[in-house]
Each structure stands twice: as C-alpha cells, then as structure tokens.
Design a protein around this motif. Structure first.
Motif, mmCIF file in Angstrom:
data_model
loop_
_atom_site.group_PDB
_atom_site.id
_atom_site.type_symbol
_atom_site.label_atom_id
_atom_site.label_comp_id
_atom_site.label_asym_id
_atom_site.label_seq_id
_atom_site.Cartn_x
_atom_site.Cartn_y
_atom_site.Cartn_z
ATOM 1 N N ALA A 97 120.881 13.813 -33.530
ATOM 2 C CA ALA A 97 119.506 13.387 -33.790
ATOM 3 C C ALA A 97 119.344 13.182 -35.284
ATOM 4 O O ALA A 97 120.005 13.842 -36.092
ATOM 5 N N ALA A 98 118.467 12.249 -35.647
ATOM 6 C CA ALA A 98 118.121 12.007 -37.045
ATOM 7 C C ALA A 98 116.770 11.325 -37.069
ATOM 8 O O ALA A 98 116.486 10.481 -36.210
ATOM 9 N N GLY A 99 115.950 11.678 -38.031
ATOM 10 C CA GLY A 99 114.628 11.072 -38.107
ATOM 11 C C GLY A 99 113.904 11.219 -36.784
ATOM 12 O O GLY A 99 113.729 12.322 -36.276
ATOM 13 N N SER A 100 113.497 10.113 -36.202
ATOM 14 C CA SER A 100 112.833 10.091 -34.890
ATOM 15 C C SER A 100 113.721 9.439 -33.845
ATOM 16 O O SER A 100 113.246 8.783 -32.918
ATOM 17 N N THR A 101 115.023 9.590 -33.989
ATOM 18 C CA THR A 101 115.997 9.008 -33.074
ATOM 19 C C THR A 101 116.823 10.115 -32.437
ATOM 20 O O THR A 101 117.151 11.101 -33.082
ATOM 21 N N SER A 102 117.161 9.930 -31.165
ATOM 22 C CA SER A 102 117.997 10.881 -30.430
ATOM 23 C C SER A 102 119.159 10.134 -29.803
ATOM 24 O O SER A 102 119.007 9.000 -29.367
ATOM 25 N N LEU A 103 120.326 10.789 -29.747
ATOM 26 C CA LEU A 103 121.520 10.189 -29.155
ATOM 27 C C LEU A 103 122.223 11.207 -28.279
ATOM 28 O O LEU A 103 122.209 12.408 -28.564
ATOM 29 N N ALA A 104 122.865 10.710 -27.247
ATOM 30 C CA ALA A 104 123.650 11.574 -26.362
ATOM 31 C C ALA A 104 124.911 10.833 -25.940
ATOM 32 O O ALA A 104 124.878 9.637 -25.669
ATOM 33 N N LEU A 105 126.003 11.562 -25.899
ATOM 34 C CA LEU A 105 127.257 11.052 -25.351
ATOM 35 C C LEU A 105 127.369 11.618 -23.947
ATOM 36 O O LEU A 105 127.402 12.838 -23.766
ATOM 37 N N THR A 106 127.394 10.737 -22.953
ATOM 38 C CA THR A 106 127.427 11.207 -21.569
ATOM 39 C C THR A 106 128.824 11.705 -21.207
ATOM 40 O O THR A 106 129.807 11.413 -21.896
ATOM 41 N N ALA A 107 128.899 12.431 -20.116
ATOM 42 C CA ALA A 107 130.182 12.933 -19.629
ATOM 43 C C ALA A 107 131.126 11.785 -19.295
ATOM 44 O O ALA A 107 132.347 11.934 -19.367
ATOM 45 N N ALA A 108 130.553 10.605 -18.976
ATOM 46 C CA ALA A 108 131.362 9.426 -18.666
ATOM 47 C C ALA A 108 131.780 8.655 -19.921
ATOM 48 O O ALA A 108 132.436 7.628 -19.827
ATOM 49 N N GLY A 109 131.377 9.148 -21.121
ATOM 50 C CA GLY A 109 131.776 8.499 -22.360
ATOM 51 C C GLY A 109 130.844 7.404 -22.843
ATOM 52 O O GLY A 109 131.180 6.657 -23.744
ATOM 53 N N ARG A 110 129.661 7.292 -22.270
ATOM 54 C CA ARG A 110 128.688 6.268 -22.659
ATOM 55 C C ARG A 110 127.730 6.846 -23.697
ATOM 56 O O ARG A 110 127.275 7.981 -23.571
ATOM 57 N N LEU A 111 127.397 6.079 -24.735
ATOM 58 C CA LEU A 111 126.429 6.496 -25.736
ATOM 59 C C LEU A 111 125.045 6.018 -25.317
ATOM 60 O O LEU A 111 124.865 4.849 -24.990
ATOM 61 N N VAL A 112 124.086 6.938 -25.317
ATOM 62 C CA VAL A 112 122.707 6.634 -24.952
ATOM 63 C C VAL A 112 121.823 7.000 -26.141
ATOM 64 O O VAL A 112 122.011 8.062 -26.744
ATOM 65 N N ALA A 113 120.890 6.128 -26.498
ATOM 66 C CA ALA A 113 119.995 6.388 -27.620
ATOM 67 C C ALA A 113 118.557 6.135 -27.197
ATOM 68 O O ALA A 113 118.282 5.283 -26.361
ATOM 69 N N TRP A 114 117.626 6.880 -27.816
ATOM 70 C CA TRP A 114 116.208 6.671 -27.570
ATOM 71 C C TRP A 114 115.447 7.127 -28.822
ATOM 72 O O TRP A 114 115.987 7.810 -29.671
ATOM 73 N N GLY A 115 114.196 6.676 -28.918
ATOM 74 C CA GLY A 115 113.369 6.999 -30.070
ATOM 75 C C GLY A 115 113.192 5.777 -30.955
ATOM 76 O O GLY A 115 113.136 4.647 -30.469
ATOM 77 N N TYR A 116 113.143 5.998 -32.266
ATOM 78 C CA TYR A 116 112.865 4.939 -33.233
ATOM 79 C C TYR A 116 113.974 3.885 -33.214
ATOM 80 O O TYR A 116 115.143 4.214 -33.252
ATOM 81 N N ASN A 117 113.548 2.614 -33.166
ATOM 82 C CA ASN A 117 114.512 1.517 -33.004
ATOM 83 C C ASN A 117 114.121 0.344 -33.900
ATOM 84 O O ASN A 117 113.999 -0.777 -33.451
ATOM 85 N N SER A 118 113.943 0.599 -35.206
ATOM 86 C CA SER A 118 113.496 -0.486 -36.082
ATOM 87 C C SER A 118 114.577 -1.525 -36.347
ATOM 88 O O SER A 118 114.279 -2.650 -36.707
#
Length: 120
Positions: A97-118
C-alpha cells in the motif's frame, strides 16, 4: 503498526477517523494498542491513512480512510474504524500500500490494485 509473533496487530501514533457527525476525528496514542476483530494475521501494509492485513486464509481486511476506495469499498468518503474484509478478492499471498492505493498479489500470481488511479 507492528505484527506480533502470534498474529496480533498493534498500532500507535495518529489515528484518523470520523466522529458520529462525519467530522474528522484525530486521536493520538503513544502506547501500542491491539487491533481487535481479526483472525491471526500474516502480513501488514499501510498507506497514508489506511491499513491492510492479510490473514492466514488469504483474506484481506482493511480499515482507515477509504479515500478513492483504498479500503476496497465504493463509498469513498467512508472511514472504517474497525477492520473489514474486502469482498471479491481471490486468495492473496502478499500486500502493498502507498498513499491511497492498495495492491495484492493473488495466490494465482495475479496483481490486483484498487484505490487512487490518477495515472491509469
């Protein structure tokens, strides 16, 4: 924040929330205090005003300011005082996480992001 060997979380410093009227509510704690309501946690991440916890089952829990949806909820003005699971995520194995952004690496190896997207 600190992650204890038993999976408990301790926090201290500035806590930003909202009072019952929706006004900013800033609280300061010099001593570590436990975060209740979570199963044992294996990883933590923190943005500017939000926090993420990964439990042993691969579920992600978030609390703090939900600016731009950083806590995984579409109500961007909401502040979560207590950890709440983020619905719709597959099992996760790592967080960031950084600023207003969150990230997760799934068990399947996929990167997922949510939050601020400027920047897309």
């Amino acid at each position: 924040m600190a992650l204890a060997a038993d999976g408990a979380i301790l926090t201290w410093g500035l806590s930003v929330g909202r009072d019952s009227a929706g006004n900013p509510d800033y609280r300061w704690s010099e001593l570590p205090a436990p975060v209740d309501g979570l199963p044992p946690v294996v990883a933590l991440a923190a943005g500017d005003y939000h926090h993420l916890a990964l439990d042993a089952s691969g579920a992600v829990h978030a609390w703090g300011a939900n600016s731009f949806g950083a806590c995984g909820d579409h109500d961007h003005g909401m502040t979560f005082r207590r950890p709440a699971p983020i619905d719709g995520l597959p099992a996760v194995r790592a967080l960031a996480a950084a600023g207003s952004t969150s990230l997760a690496l799934t068990a399947a190896g996929r990167l997922v992001a949510w939050g601020y997207n400027s920047q897309g």
